[in-house]
Motif scaffolding. Sequence first.
Motif, PDB file in Angstrom:
ATOM      1  N   PHE A  83      40.160  40.736  39.024  1.00 56.93           N
ATOM      2  CA  PHE A  83      40.383  41.212  40.383  1.00 56.93           C
ATOM      3  C   PHE A  83      39.044  41.371  41.105  1.00 56.93           C
ATOM      4  O   PHE A  83      38.034  41.760  40.500  1.00 56.93           O
ATOM      5  CB  PHE A  83      41.098  42.571  40.389  1.00 56.93           C
ATOM      6  CG  PHE A  83      42.439  42.563  39.714  1.00 56.93           C
ATOM      7  CD1 PHE A  83      43.594  42.281  40.430  1.00 56.93           C
ATOM      8  CD2 PHE A  83      42.545  42.825  38.355  1.00 56.93           C
ATOM      9  CE1 PHE A  83      44.832  42.270  39.803  1.00 56.93           C
ATOM     10  CE2 PHE A  83      43.777  42.818  37.723  1.00 56.93           C
ATOM     11  CZ  PHE A  83      44.919  42.538  38.452  1.00 56.93           C
ATOM     12  N   ARG A  84      39.057  41.122  42.411  1.00 61.94           N
ATOM     13  CA  ARG A  84      37.915  41.416  43.273  1.00 61.94           C
ATOM     14  C   ARG A  84      38.279  42.635  44.113  1.00 61.94           C
ATOM     15  O   ARG A  84      39.227  42.611  44.890  1.00 61.94           O
ATOM     16  CB  ARG A  84      37.600  40.216  44.165  1.00 61.94           C
ATOM     17  CG  ARG A  84      36.470  40.398  45.161  1.00 61.94           C
ATOM     18  CD  ARG A  84      35.093  40.539  44.550  1.00 61.94           C
ATOM     19  NE  ARG A  84      34.788  39.616  43.484  1.00 61.94           N
ATOM     20  CZ  ARG A  84      34.493  38.313  43.640  1.00 61.94           C
ATOM     21  NH1 ARG A  84      34.496  37.778  44.841  1.00 61.94           N
ATOM     22  NH2 ARG A  84      34.206  37.572  42.598  1.00 61.94           N
ATOM     23  N   GLY A 117      33.536  44.446  46.682  1.00 61.62           N
ATOM     24  CA  GLY A 117      32.903  43.258  46.126  1.00 61.62           C
ATOM     25  C   GLY A 117      32.736  43.292  44.624  1.00 61.62           C
ATOM     26  O   GLY A 117      32.337  42.286  44.026  1.00 61.62           O
ATOM     27  N   SER A 118      33.019  44.425  43.992  1.00 61.83           N
ATOM     28  CA  SER A 118      32.911  44.500  42.541  1.00 61.83           C
ATOM     29  C   SER A 118      34.069  43.738  41.892  1.00 61.83           C
ATOM     30  O   SER A 118      35.085  43.449  42.525  1.00 61.83           O
ATOM     31  CB  SER A 118      32.908  45.953  42.069  1.00 61.83           C
ATOM     32  OG  SER A 118      34.137  46.583  42.378  1.00 61.83           O
ATOM     33  N   THR A 119      33.909  43.422  40.621  1.00 66.32           N
ATOM     34  CA  THR A 119      34.898  42.661  39.869  1.00 66.32           C
ATOM     35  C   THR A 119      35.386  43.477  38.690  1.00 66.32           C
ATOM     36  O   THR A 119      34.599  44.157  38.023  1.00 66.32           O
ATOM     37  CB  THR A 119      34.296  41.335  39.364  1.00 66.32           C
ATOM     38  OG1 THR A 119      33.874  40.558  40.484  1.00 66.32           O
ATOM     39  CG2 THR A 119      35.314  40.530  38.567  1.00 66.32           C
ATOM     40  N   ALA A 120      36.686  43.422  38.428  1.00 68.84           N
ATOM     41  CA  ALA A 120      37.278  44.031  37.239  1.00 68.84           C
ATOM     42  C   ALA A 120      37.997  42.938  36.453  1.00 68.84           C
ATOM     43  O   ALA A 120      38.827  42.214  37.007  1.00 68.84           O
ATOM     44  CB  ALA A 120      38.258  45.134  37.623  1.00 68.84           C
ATOM     45  N   THR A 145      33.688  45.612  34.077  1.00 72.88           N
ATOM     46  CA  THR A 145      33.433  45.653  35.520  1.00 72.88           C
ATOM     47  C   THR A 145      31.975  45.323  35.789  1.00 72.88           C
ATOM     48  O   THR A 145      31.098  45.590  34.956  1.00 72.88           O
ATOM     49  CB  THR A 145      33.757  47.031  36.115  1.00 72.88           C
ATOM     50  OG1 THR A 145      32.882  48.020  35.542  1.00 72.88           O
ATOM     51  CG2 THR A 145      35.204  47.422  35.852  1.00 72.88           C
ATOM     52  N   TRP A 146      31.712  44.738  36.932  1.00 71.20           N
ATOM     53  CA  TRP A 146      30.334  44.537  37.371  1.00 71.20           C
ATOM     54  C   TRP A 146      30.308  44.575  38.893  1.00 71.20           C
ATOM     55  O   TRP A 146      31.254  44.188  39.559  1.00 71.20           O
ATOM     56  CB  TRP A 146      29.761  43.229  36.840  1.00 71.20           C
ATOM     57  CG  TRP A 146      30.556  42.000  37.085  1.00 71.20           C
ATOM     58  CD1 TRP A 146      30.478  41.147  38.153  1.00 71.20           C
ATOM     59  CD2 TRP A 146      31.570  41.430  36.224  1.00 71.20           C
ATOM     60  NE1 TRP A 146      31.352  40.115  38.016  1.00 71.20           N
ATOM     61  CE2 TRP A 146      32.030  40.253  36.845  1.00 71.20           C
ATOM     62  CE3 TRP A 146      32.109  41.812  34.983  1.00 71.20           C
ATOM     63  CZ2 TRP A 146      33.022  39.463  36.274  1.00 71.20           C
ATOM     64  CZ3 TRP A 146      33.089  41.019  34.426  1.00 71.20           C
ATOM     65  CH2 TRP A 146      33.538  39.867  35.069  1.00 71.20           C
ATOM     66  N   PRO A 147      29.211  45.094  39.447  1.00 67.14           N
ATOM     67  CA  PRO A 147      29.134  45.257  40.904  1.00 67.14           C
ATOM     68  C   PRO A 147      28.838  43.943  41.601  1.00 67.14           C
ATOM     69  O   PRO A 147      28.383  42.973  40.981  1.00 67.14           O
ATOM     70  CB  PRO A 147      27.977  46.236  41.084  1.00 67.14           C
ATOM     71  CG  PRO A 147      27.091  45.956  39.902  1.00 67.14           C
ATOM     72  CD  PRO A 147      28.025  45.618  38.763  1.00 67.14           C
TER      73      PRO A 147
END
Length: 339
Positions: free
Chosen positions: A154-155, A159-162, A197-199
């Motif tokens: 997911f975005r 703007g982070s991603t999971a 997760t990452w930003p």
Amino acid sequence: MLDSEAAKWVAGTAYHCYSGDPRAQSALHDAHPGKGIWFTECSGSHGPADTPEQVFRGTLTWHARTSTVGTTRNWAKSVADWNIALDTAGGPHNGGCDTCTGLLTIGADGTVTTDAEYYTIGHLSKFVKPGAVRIASTSFGTTGWNGQITDVAFRNPDGSTALVVHNENDAPRTFAVAVGDRTFEYTLPGGALATFTWPRSGALPSPKREIQLIGATATAQPATDGTAALAVDGAASTRWSSGAAQEPGQYLQIDLGRSTRFDEVALDSGDNLGDYARGWTLSASDDGTTWHDLRTGTGTGQLTTVNVPGTRARHLRVSSTGTAGAWWSLADIRLYRSQ
């Protein structure tokens, strides 16, 4: 109803988990892409002889595969479990299910036990923020269970991603995640569910459109009983494998069916680590007879991305140029065009 005059009054369709397969949601979406799909109810259950440990593990693995990942990869706008909290007897209820489980179990003394659904829902509710959209990711597992890694990404609005990943297998499995030019590997215990997760960092990559390989055919050497087609079927849960140690001269060849323009080719060897080509050459042809090399390289991991801006061809061939004791596998060959 969606095919009738009443469709204009219908926002979409709600699903429960008690029969069928989440892939039915995608079939409905394909038939009515303008209508929403909501997943609105699911509950774990137990038999009279089940131990709490058996209930927890069975519920977690089934819900992770089917609800957490399966529904969201098949167009669900929501995921809901039933019930939120129950007592130790599975109540209160008024003639309803007396074997259902909830996110929480409340003891007579007020103690709270977190059940499997607390965690399967938690991976979504904690890390996937309101307004998030699902983005493309390669999943190797199936909702019918094939013992592979299955996932959904997911975005978030910031703007982070999971990335939510489930290991369907009872044994640990190691997988690789590639985002742009950055990668990492992780070993997930059997049956486990994890979120990464990452930003958002700097500008997002330029958007690319995947080219659907509808009607494409493939051949390979070694032929391995015609399984070359599995590398172009759009399903990463299937693959072509050499069936023998890697050596120069092995290849997989694709006929796209028509002259096609593309800017990038992804060579995805799937989630069995180590079966990527140690050395490779990507070639193109207009007629399947006269070939010219586009790029050559050395494989370093499961996913190899080859930039070939402005290329037009009908035929592609990926050839092995290296030697290794491991087999060579291709789960998916994907083509992209810059937007």
